[in-house]
Design a protein around this motif. Structure first.
Motif, short mmCIF file in Angstrom:
data_model
loop_
_atom_site.label_atom_id
_atom_site.label_comp_id
_atom_site.label_asym_id
_atom_site.label_seq_id
_atom_site.Cartn_x
_atom_site.Cartn_y
_atom_site.Cartn_z
N ILE A 113 0.85 -1.20 0.00
CA ILE A 113 0.00 0.00 0.00
C ILE A 113 0.88 1.25 0.00
O ILE A 113 0.66 2.19 -0.77
CB ILE A 113 -0.94 -0.01 1.21
N ASN A 114 1.90 1.26 0.86
CA ASN A 114 2.81 2.41 0.89
C ASN A 114 3.58 2.55 -0.42
O ASN A 114 3.87 3.66 -0.86
CB ASN A 114 3.78 2.26 2.06
N ALA A 115 3.90 1.41 -1.05
CA ALA A 115 4.61 1.46 -2.33
C ALA A 115 3.73 2.08 -3.41
O ALA A 115 4.21 2.85 -4.25
CB ALA A 115 5.04 0.06 -2.75
N PHE A 116 2.44 1.76 -3.40
CA PHE A 116 1.51 2.37 -4.36
C PHE A 116 1.48 3.88 -4.19
O PHE A 116 1.55 4.63 -5.18
CB PHE A 116 0.10 1.78 -4.15
N LEU A 117 1.41 4.34 -2.95
CA LEU A 117 1.41 5.78 -2.69
C LEU A 117 2.74 6.40 -3.10
O LEU A 117 2.79 7.46 -3.73
CB LEU A 117 1.15 6.04 -1.20
N ARG A 118 3.83 5.74 -2.73
CA ARG A 118 5.16 6.27 -3.03
C ARG A 118 5.44 6.30 -4.53
O ARG A 118 5.96 7.29 -5.06
CB ARG A 118 6.22 5.40 -2.33
N PRO A 156 5.95 1.01 -14.68
CA PRO A 156 7.08 0.11 -14.37
C PRO A 156 7.48 0.17 -12.89
O PRO A 156 7.88 -0.86 -12.33
CB PRO A 156 8.20 0.65 -15.26
N MET A 157 7.38 1.35 -12.28
CA MET A 157 7.73 1.45 -10.86
C MET A 157 6.78 0.62 -10.01
O MET A 157 7.21 -0.14 -9.13
CB MET A 157 7.71 2.91 -10.41
N PHE A 158 5.47 0.76 -10.27
CA PHE A 158 4.52 0.01 -9.47
C PHE A 158 4.57 -1.48 -9.81
O PHE A 158 4.39 -2.32 -8.93
CB PHE A 158 3.10 0.55 -9.65
N PHE A 159 4.80 -1.79 -11.07
CA PHE A 159 4.97 -3.20 -11.44
C PHE A 159 6.14 -3.79 -10.66
O PHE A 159 6.07 -4.91 -10.15
CB PHE A 159 5.21 -3.32 -12.94
N ASN A 160 7.23 -3.02 -10.57
CA ASN A 160 8.39 -3.44 -9.81
C ASN A 160 8.01 -3.68 -8.35
O ASN A 160 8.35 -4.72 -7.75
CB ASN A 160 9.49 -2.38 -9.91
N GLY A 178 -3.01 9.66 2.79
CA GLY A 178 -1.64 9.31 2.42
C GLY A 178 -1.32 9.67 0.99
O GLY A 178 -0.21 10.11 0.68
N LEU A 179 -2.30 9.49 0.09
CA LEU A 179 -2.09 9.84 -1.31
C LEU A 179 -1.89 11.34 -1.48
O LEU A 179 -0.98 11.79 -2.19
CB LEU A 179 -3.28 9.36 -2.14
N ILE A 180 -2.73 12.11 -0.82
CA ILE A 180 -2.61 13.57 -0.90
C ILE A 180 -1.26 14.02 -0.33
O ILE A 180 -0.56 14.84 -0.93
CB ILE A 180 -3.77 14.25 -0.15
N TYR A 181 -0.89 13.49 0.83
CA TYR A 181 0.39 13.87 1.43
C TYR A 181 1.56 13.54 0.52
O TYR A 181 2.44 14.38 0.27
CB TYR A 181 0.59 13.19 2.78
N ASN A 182 1.60 12.31 0.00
CA ASN A 182 2.74 11.88 -0.79
C ASN A 182 2.90 12.69 -2.07
O ASN A 182 4.01 13.06 -2.44
CB ASN A 182 2.62 10.38 -1.11
#
Length: 455
Positions: A70-75, A250-254, A154-158
């Motif tokens: 979840i954090n990776a999706f936001l990041r 590609p980042m999220f796939f990773n 979290g999405l808004i913050y990131n």
């Protein structure tokens, strides 16, 4: 490097000056910000593990890779915006910078709630797939449900913080995380020790703290003149969306592929028992502190590469990369030695001694895992720095390929390793994954830069 009139002097132009010094100056506030952010989960773990019990710590640790994803999706979503925006900052394209800010606002509105809803519906499936033990399943369900509810904030913050970093303001991460961490610590103690809400109290404290981080970042963005968008900037630009999606996918796939390996490992560790899971969780809290520091430097490298890419300074990119990789290696070595000297006092902070047998088992697992994973960070650090560089240079496919290799190595290590080396297979799987992925991201960096420089 001003796009327009700055509201403050808390910005960094990375296209001139000493590369290593600029990256470290930019990264220092991020280091403290990331450390404060990690204190969210660490305070949760300490309060829950010491005052609720080993099973309660296991109830959080057994879904750590779900929370990581979840954090990776936001990041990753925020990083796509940051890369695109930092290039515009580097070539002083104010118009397109504002379009990216406007697109970020729209994405937060249309993405946060649907993703949250889908994950809430998936909670029972997640617990079943990960083989969460019945003695901790109720607490795990409570914690995961509230954690998922932090996604919109979290999405808004990131995204807000990533745009400010691309603009040159790295201090906002430190400020946001300082405020939210103080809130989190106070509420953790109140909700768990005073109100006796257990795991649910720790999760509720995290949700409120995330809202505070969002509010702090938004306030900083509103103060910057170059963030003052107009109605026209809120339109979704097809070309810009394609660029952002091309960066993000590609980042999220990773991240997704990496998490599949982590989830595979987590499913197997959950089946061993709650004391083993608690030991792994305690170790990972220590690891997360060190990783947070490296990830702060990684973010600085991303902005440095993005701004110099926009300015066409490829030789400068290579020089800065080499210097910061050397520094990163020295930095992580010092941190590893420090933890080795203090882990006998750190690890017990996460574990309740109420059940001596569970405590002994959890501590043994945590101690062995900590030694191995920290040594593996000598491989992780250069891998992280080269991975973010190749992504920012516009070749995220290499990072995705590295993620696939990490998945293969994690699955192979856990599937075959226990029959050969026992439980240590669960401890070495991260290091093995980082080892196979390092050359996949490092070699293309230098090949591309050499071709551009022409030497």
């Amino acid at each position: 490097m001003a796009l327009g009139r700055r509201a403050s002097d808390s910005v960094t132009d990375m296209t001139i000056g000493n590369a290593r010094g600029l990256i470290l100056k930019f990264s220092l506030p991020l280091v403290f910000g990331n450390l404060f952010q990690q204190l969210y989960s660490i305070v949760d773990a300490v309060v829950v593990g010491r005052f609720v019990g080993v099973d309660a710590l296991a109830s959080i640790g057994c879904i750590s890779w779900v929370c990581w994803l979840i954090n990776a999706f936001l990041r990753d979503t925020a990083n796509a915006f940051s890369i695109a925006a930092s290039v515009r900052a580097g070539n002083h394209n104010n118009k397109e910078f504002l379009q990216i800010v406007g697109t970020g606002v729209v994405v937060c509105v249309i993405l946060g709630i649907p993703v949250t809803g889908l994950l809430l519906l998936a909670v029972p499936v997640i617990l079943n797939v990960l083989s969460v033990q019945p003695n901790v399943a109720g607490m795990t369900r409570q914690y995961l449900t509230v954690f998922i509810l932090t996604i919109p904030a979290g999405l808004i913050y990131n995204i807000a913080a990533s745009l400010l970093r691309a603009y040159g303001n790295s201090r906002i991460t430190f400020l946001s995380m300082t405020v939210s961490t103080i809130v989190n610590i106070v509420l953790d103690l109140v909700f768990v020790l005073v109100f006796h809400w257990g795991v649910l109290g720790a999760a509720a404290a995290t949700w409120i703290a995330q809202v505070m981080a969002m509010a702090t970042a938004l306030q900083a963005a509103f103060r910057e003149p170059d963030f003052r968008i107009e109605k026209a900037d809120l339109r979704l630009q097809p070309d810009l969306l394609r660029e952002l999606f091309r960066l993000w996918l590609p980042m999220f796939f990773n991240s997704l592929i990496i998490s599949f390996g982590g989830l595979f490992v987590e499913k197997h560790t959950n089946q061993i028992g709650s004391a083993f899971t608690a030991g792994i969780a305690a170790c990972m809290k220590v690891f997360s502190l060190l990783e947070a520091i490296i990830m702060a430097v990684q973010t600085g490298v991303s902005v440095y590469v993005g701004q110099n890419l926009g300015a066409g300074q490829y030789r400068r990119i290579r020089t800065g990369l080499v210097e910061i990789v050397k520094f990163g290696f020295v930095l992580i070595t010092v941190m590893i030695l420090l933890v080795f000297a203090t882990q006998q006092w750190i690890l017990p902070l996460f574990l309740s001694a109420e059940n001596p047998e569970s405590y002994r088992r959890a501590y043994e697992v945590a101690s062995a895992n900590t030694r191995i994973i920290l040594l593996s960070m000598l491989i992780m650090t250069p891998m992280y720095l080269h991975r973010v560089t190749i992504q920012t240079l516009g070749f995220p496919g290499y990072a995705a390929a590295a993620g696939v290799m990490q998945l293969i190595m994690r699955v192979a290590t856990v599937a075959i390793g226990p029959a050969v080396i026992g439980e240590y297979a669960y401890f070495i799987q991260d290091g093995m994954a980082w080892l196979v992925s390092l050359p996949i991201v490092a070699i293309p960096c230098y090949r591309f830069l050499k071709r551009k420089i022409g030497d």
